[in-house]
Scaffold this motif. Structure first.
Motif, PDB file in Angstrom:
ATOM      1  N   MET A 167       0.832  -1.207   0.000  1.00  0.00           N
ATOM      2  CA  MET A 167       0.000   0.000   0.000  1.00  0.00           C
ATOM      3  C   MET A 167       0.863   1.253   0.000  1.00  0.00           C
ATOM      4  N   ALA A 168       1.964   1.218   0.741  1.00  0.00           N
ATOM      5  CA  ALA A 168       2.871   2.369   0.757  1.00  0.00           C
ATOM      6  C   ALA A 168       3.483   2.587  -0.621  1.00  0.00           C
ATOM      7  N   MET A 169       3.884   1.498  -1.299  1.00  0.00           N
ATOM      8  CA  MET A 169       4.482   1.625  -2.625  1.00  0.00           C
ATOM      9  C   MET A 169       3.462   2.121  -3.654  1.00  0.00           C
ATOM     10  N   LEU A 170       2.216   1.670  -3.548  1.00  0.00           N
ATOM     11  CA  LEU A 170       1.174   2.164  -4.450  1.00  0.00           C
ATOM     12  C   LEU A 170       0.949   3.658  -4.239  1.00  0.00           C
ATOM     13  N   ALA A 171       0.954   4.082  -2.973  1.00  0.00           N
ATOM     14  CA  ALA A 171       0.807   5.516  -2.677  1.00  0.00           C
ATOM     15  C   ALA A 171       1.979   6.304  -3.244  1.00  0.00           C
ATOM     16  N   TYR A 172       3.195   5.773  -3.065  1.00  0.00           N
ATOM     17  CA  TYR A 172       4.383   6.454  -3.596  1.00  0.00           C
ATOM     18  C   TYR A 172       4.323   6.532  -5.120  1.00  0.00           C
ATOM     19  N   GLY A 173       3.804   5.469  -5.749  1.00  0.00           N
ATOM     20  CA  GLY A 173       3.670   5.483  -7.201  1.00  0.00           C
ATOM     21  C   GLY A 173       2.720   6.575  -7.665  1.00  0.00           C
ATOM     22  N   ALA A 174       1.585   6.714  -6.967  1.00  0.00           N
ATOM     23  CA  ALA A 174       0.617   7.763  -7.316  1.00  0.00           C
ATOM     24  C   ALA A 174       1.225   9.151  -7.112  1.00  0.00           C
ATOM     25  N   PHE A 175       1.952   9.333  -6.002  1.00  0.00           N
ATOM     26  CA  PHE A 175       2.599  10.626  -5.742  1.00  0.00           C
ATOM     27  C   PHE A 175       3.668  10.930  -6.799  1.00  0.00           C
ATOM     28  N   SER A 176       4.351   9.891  -7.265  1.00  0.00           N
ATOM     29  CA  SER A 176       5.401  10.086  -8.271  1.00  0.00           C
ATOM     30  C   SER A 176       4.806  10.593  -9.581  1.00  0.00           C
ATOM     31  N   LEU A 177       3.713   9.952 -10.025  1.00  0.00           N
ATOM     32  CA  LEU A 177       3.059  10.401 -11.256  1.00  0.00           C
ATOM     33  C   LEU A 177       2.490  11.804 -11.084  1.00  0.00           C
ATOM     34  N   SER A 178       1.962  12.089  -9.907  1.00  0.00           N
ATOM     35  CA  SER A 178       1.451  13.430  -9.629  1.00  0.00           C
ATOM     36  C   SER A 178       2.573  14.456  -9.734  1.00  0.00           C
ATOM     37  N   PHE A 179       3.740  14.106  -9.235  1.00  0.00           N
ATOM     38  CA  PHE A 179       4.915  14.974  -9.330  1.00  0.00           C
ATOM     39  C   PHE A 179       5.274  15.254 -10.790  1.00  0.00           C
ATOM     40  N   VAL A 180       5.230  14.217 -11.631  1.00  0.00           N
ATOM     41  CA  VAL A 180       5.548  14.388 -13.049  1.00  0.00           C
ATOM     42  C   VAL A 180       4.571  15.366 -13.703  1.00  0.00           C
ATOM     43  N   PHE A 181       3.292  15.235 -13.390  1.00  0.00           N
ATOM     44  CA  PHE A 181       2.299  16.151 -13.954  1.00  0.00           C
ATOM     45  C   PHE A 181       2.550  17.586 -13.485  1.00  0.00           C
ATOM     46  N   SER A 182       2.975  17.749 -12.238  1.00  0.00           N
ATOM     47  CA  SER A 182       3.267  19.096 -11.746  1.00  0.00           C
ATOM     48  C   SER A 182       4.494  19.687 -12.438  1.00  0.00           C
ATOM     49  N   VAL A 183       5.503  18.841 -12.696  1.00  0.00           N
ATOM     50  CA  VAL A 183       6.683  19.310 -13.423  1.00  0.00           C
ATOM     51  C   VAL A 183       6.297  19.741 -14.836  1.00  0.00           C
ATOM     52  N   LEU A 184       5.454  18.934 -15.493  1.00  0.00           N
ATOM     53  CA  LEU A 184       4.970  19.303 -16.828  1.00  0.00           C
ATOM     54  C   LEU A 184       4.169  20.602 -16.775  1.00  0.00           C
TER      55      LEU A 184
ATOM     56  N   GLY B 273      -3.204  26.394  -9.563  1.00  0.00           N
ATOM     57  CA  GLY B 273      -2.175  26.906 -10.442  1.00  0.00           C
ATOM     58  C   GLY B 273      -0.750  26.666  -9.970  1.00  0.00           C
ATOM     59  N   LYS B 274       0.102  27.642 -10.229  1.00  0.00           N
ATOM     60  CA  LYS B 274       1.539  27.530 -10.000  1.00  0.00           C
ATOM     61  C   LYS B 274       1.862  27.234  -8.539  1.00  0.00           C
ATOM     62  N   ALA B 275       1.187  27.894  -7.613  1.00  0.00           N
ATOM     63  CA  ALA B 275       1.475  27.699  -6.191  1.00  0.00           C
ATOM     64  C   ALA B 275       1.262  26.248  -5.771  1.00  0.00           C
ATOM     65  N   MET B 276       0.190  25.633  -6.259  1.00  0.00           N
ATOM     66  CA  MET B 276      -0.097  24.247  -5.892  1.00  0.00           C
ATOM     67  C   MET B 276       0.869  23.287  -6.576  1.00  0.00           C
ATOM     68  N   ALA B 277       1.259  23.599  -7.822  1.00  0.00           N
ATOM     69  CA  ALA B 277       2.227  22.752  -8.514  1.00  0.00           C
ATOM     70  C   ALA B 277       3.563  22.750  -7.771  1.00  0.00           C
ATOM     71  N   LEU B 278       4.004  23.924  -7.321  1.00  0.00           N
ATOM     72  CA  LEU B 278       5.258  24.024  -6.571  1.00  0.00           C
ATOM     73  C   LEU B 278       5.159  23.289  -5.238  1.00  0.00           C
ATOM     74  N   TRP B 279       4.008  23.408  -4.569  1.00  0.00           N
ATOM     75  CA  TRP B 279       3.817  22.693  -3.293  1.00  0.00           C
ATOM     76  C   TRP B 279       3.882  21.182  -3.520  1.00  0.00           C
ATOM     77  N   ASN B 280       3.278  20.738  -4.608  1.00  0.00           N
ATOM     78  CA  ASN B 280       3.269  19.306  -4.901  1.00  0.00           C
ATOM     79  C   ASN B 280       4.667  18.802  -5.226  1.00  0.00           C
ATOM     80  N   ILE B 281       5.428  19.597  -5.967  1.00  0.00           N
ATOM     81  CA  ILE B 281       6.811  19.222  -6.270  1.00  0.00           C
ATOM     82  C   ILE B 281       7.642  19.156  -4.984  1.00  0.00           C
ATOM     83  N   GLY B 282       7.470  20.160  -4.119  1.00  0.00           N
ATOM     84  CA  GLY B 282       8.176  20.150  -2.842  1.00  0.00           C
ATOM     85  C   GLY B 282       7.776  18.975  -1.970  1.00  0.00           C
ATOM     86  N   SER B 283       6.484  18.612  -1.993  1.00  0.00           N
ATOM     87  CA  SER B 283       5.996  17.474  -1.209  1.00  0.00           C
ATOM     88  C   SER B 283       6.665  16.182  -1.661  1.00  0.00           C
ATOM     89  N   PHE B 284       6.795  16.017  -2.970  1.00  0.00           N
ATOM     90  CA  PHE B 284       7.415  14.789  -3.479  1.00  0.00           C
ATOM     91  C   PHE B 284       8.902  14.744  -3.143  1.00  0.00           C
TER      92      PHE B 284
END
Length: 277
Positions: A138-155, A245-256
């Motif tokens: 379950m932890a790895m599945l969560a990390y996988g979802a967060f990783s893809l979310s990070f990629v979308f924020s970088v894009l 927008g930008k503020a949330m994308a940066l927060w998400n990148i920092g979270s990852f």
């Protein structure tokens, strides 16, 4: 019904309950009635499993099975699930239903994987090992979802930068629009957060059962709950404060990035997360 059949029923109940709680979390945030309906029916299946076991235990012992600590805990979980179903169907008090089920899931997992309540010692040890596997999965599945979310924020940030500088090249058109990138990032976090929460609950139960000197101030434990808090703040900022927008994308990148620090650095400092090293 054999002890191992009970073990399989317990495990299936926990997995179905985890999925149900995750869907209730989605409904809790977005008032998603489809997610609520699916969560309700999954919870109903869990209730059927639990009721079947309770009745079998009653027939087996020829009494109302609430005299021991394990039996009392099980009956308490059954009562919480029953009340959740009634509240969800009749009163529609969604906040109560969600938080009640988080509590009930914790109690169900505690009862399911607690050693030596009905099982043999070998069965109990097998369940504890499987609990660790479920926790890690379950932890790895969560990390996988967060990783893809990070990629979308970088894009999102790349697209934002190109639009800001008015660079209308092929690179810009190959990426989807900002709104879609932000939405996909959010949806993946929406999947990852409840998975991480439930995985941590199972991990804490495993640690209390298996580790002789478990400490809450272990680096990995503190780091994991800090990751949970950081992503919870993400949802608070987006849903309660209405930030986009930008503020949330940066927060998400920092979270990852903090998640990576927790995974590699705090994991190496932990006294019992040796399988991370």
């Amino acid at each position: 019904m054999t002890g191992m059949n009970f073990a399989r029923l317990y495990e299936l109940s926990v997995l179905l309950y985890a999925l149900s709680v995750s869907l209730y979390f989605i409904d809790f945030l977005h008032h998603n009635r489809k997610a609520n309906r699916i969560a309700f029916w999954l919870l109903s299946i869990v209730w059927i499993f639990q009721t079947t076991f309770f009745l079998f235990r009653m027939i087996e012992t020829k009494r109302f099975p609430i005299l021991t600590m394990a039996e009392g805990l099980y009956f308490y979980v059954w009562v919480l699930i029953t009340l959740s179903l009634v509240i969800n169907r009749l009163l529609r008090v969604d906040f109560i239903v969600f938080f009640t089920n988080v509590l009930a899931f914790f109690m169900l997992a505690l009862h399911t994987f607690a050693p030596a309540h009905y099982q043999s010692g070998a069965t109990a040890e097998k369940l504890i090992s499987e609990l660790l596997i479920i926790h890690i999965t379950m932890a790895m599945l969560a990390y996988g979802a967060f990783s893809l979310s990070f990629v979308f924020s970088v894009l999102y940030m790349i697209q934002y930068h190109l639009l800001k500088q008015k660079k209308w090249g092929k690179r810009l058109w190959r990426m989807t629009d900002l709104t879609k990138l932000e939405e996909m990032s959010y949806v993946l976090n929406l999947i990852g957060l409840p998975m991480l929460l439930l995985g941590l609950i199972l991990g804490v139960i495993w640690a209390y059962i298996k580790i002789e000197h478990f400490h809450w101030y272990d680096a990995k434990v503190l780091g994991s709950f800090s990751v949970l808090a950081v992503y919870s703040v993400y949802f608070y900022r987006r849903i309660v404060q209405g930030m986009h927008g930008k503020a949330m994308a940066l927060w998400n990148i920092g979270s990852f990035l903090f998640l990576l620090v927790n995974f590699f650095l705090f994991g190496s400092l932990s006294k019992f997360h040796l399988w991370y090293s």
